[in-house]
Design an enzyme around this catalytic site. Structure first.
Site, PDB file in Angstrom:
ATOM      1  N   ILE A   1       1.133  -0.865   0.347  1.00 31.18           N
ATOM      2  CA  ILE A   1       0.323   0.188   0.137  1.00 31.18           C
ATOM      3  C   ILE A   1       0.722   1.279   0.781  1.00 31.18           C
ATOM      4  CG2 ILE A   1      -2.380   1.445   1.884  1.00 31.18           C
ATOM      5  CD1 ILE A   1      -2.593  -1.124   2.511  1.00 31.18           C
ATOM      6  N   CYS A   2       0.517   1.936  -0.886  1.00 26.93           N
ATOM      7  CA  CYS A   2       0.995   3.595  -1.654  1.00 26.93           C
ATOM      8  C   CYS A   2       3.115   3.271  -1.446  1.00 26.93           C
ATOM      9  CB  CYS A   2       1.129   4.048  -0.044  1.00 26.93           C
ATOM     10  SG  CYS A   2       1.434   6.182   0.096  1.00 26.93           S
ATOM     11  N   GLY A   3       3.695   3.712  -0.214  1.00 25.41           N
ATOM     12  CA  GLY A   3       5.377   3.504  -0.904  1.00 25.41           C
ATOM     13  C   GLY A   3       5.823   2.147   0.152  1.00 25.41           C
TER      14      GLY A   3
END
Length: 325
Positions: free
Chosen positions: A110-112
């Site tokens: 998720i995300c980074g």
């Protein structure tokens, strides 16, 4: 029952990790036939202690320290939320995930967290996405990754990646649908007042951040000139003439200096300008198309649908400033 391990590096947005756990937890209510429930969820912190320090100052007490977990342990799904606050932390997580991935049915970021998966080598040759601010970084640091800039989540085999922050919730619903079917995912979405399918398609609507060329010189000056002359003829031939180069040499130099072909640069800055006008102004789609160099509303619509999977009108309805009449 499917065992989920959620790895939360220090400095994470804790509502990402907690949100994924809550969504999965709600799925247990709608899978009465699952043995012991649909999901068993465990958190792992990445520090020498079990406390995960969130970006907001709040803390989460993890079930495990990642260093204590045997990578050979079988998990149905490993989820990485964020990329941590230090290079050393990222290296340790990437090394653990690299060894653990063969023993998991799925690995999710998720995300980074996509940066960690890329560092672990799990994204080589695969399609992936991440937060829109990290897309260029992901592509430049890991050229073997096929970076997808539009979707809010991407599935490539056993590897799932999502765009920034709440896009991870969309991905989690997709995981539930993959595991237990549409009806279960729909019931969870309704219970939590979420969209199972976001209006306008699964696009993260990232703001195109079109950087100027790295080095001072004619290409950077041309980029600045383009921003002020969006309605003019910005064909490759015309731009090459502007800087006294042949079209072929100009395309090569521009792509090298700016990191993007000139035609794509022009389209993106025009698209960005159109988005700002749709968000902040009350002009018609035709007026905005002309003012940003697209010529007419049909051309503008085609570019929007190709890049954002949504029409200009739908975009305005979602992102228009409240103060605009």
């Amino acid at each position: 029952m499917r065992a989920f391990l959620i790895i939360a590096p220090d400095g994470s947005l804790l509502f990402e990790a907690a949100g994924v756990a809550d969504i999965l937890g709600h799925a247990n209510r709608f899978c009465p036939n699952a043995d012991g429930g649909a999901y068993r969820i465990a958190f792992a912190g990445t520090q020498a202690h079990r406390v995960v320090h969130g970006a907001s100052g709040l803390n989460l007490l993890a079930d495990h320290r990642l260093a204590d977990l045997d990578p050979a342990t079988e998990w149905d799904t490993i989820v990485i939320v964020g990329r941590g606050t230090s290079e050393d932390e990222g290296n340790k997580v990437a090394d653990w995930v690299r060894r653990a991935a063969p023993n998991a049915r799925r690995v999710v970021s998720i995300c980074g967290g996509a940066m960690v998966l890329a560092q672990a080598g799990l994204l080589d040759g695969r399609r992936a996405t991440t937060h829109w601010r990290l897309l260029d970084t992901l592509q430049s640091r890991f050229p073997n990754v096929i970076v997808e800039r539009g979707p809010i989540y991407v599935r490539d085999g056993p590897i799932w990646t999502s765009a920034g922050v709440t896009a991870g919730f969309d991905l989690t619903l997709a995981l539930i649908e993959d595991d237990y079917g549409f009806t279960t995912a729909r019931n969870v979405a309704q219970e939590l007042v979420m969209f199972l399918r976001r209006p306008g398609g699964q696009s993260q609507f990232s703001r195109y951040v079109v950087d100027l060329a790295r080095n001072p010189g004619p290409i950077r000056e041309l980029q600045s000139w383009i921003l002020d002359h969006l309605t003019e003829d910005l064909s490759v031939e015309r731009l090459a003439e502007h800087v006294a180069m042949s079209p072929r040499n100009f395309t090569r130099v521009f792509s090298r200096e700016a990191g993007i072909p000139p035609a794509k640069y022009v389209e993106e800055v025009r698209l960005d300008a159109a988005r700002q006008r749709l968000e902040q102004g009350s002009g018609s789609v035709e007026q905005i198309a002309r003012a940003t160099g697209f010529g007419n509303g049909l051309n503008l619509r085609r570019v929007f649908e190709r890049n954002l999977r949504i029409t200009p009108t739908e975009y305005r309805e979602r992102f228009r400033m409240l103060s605009v009449a």
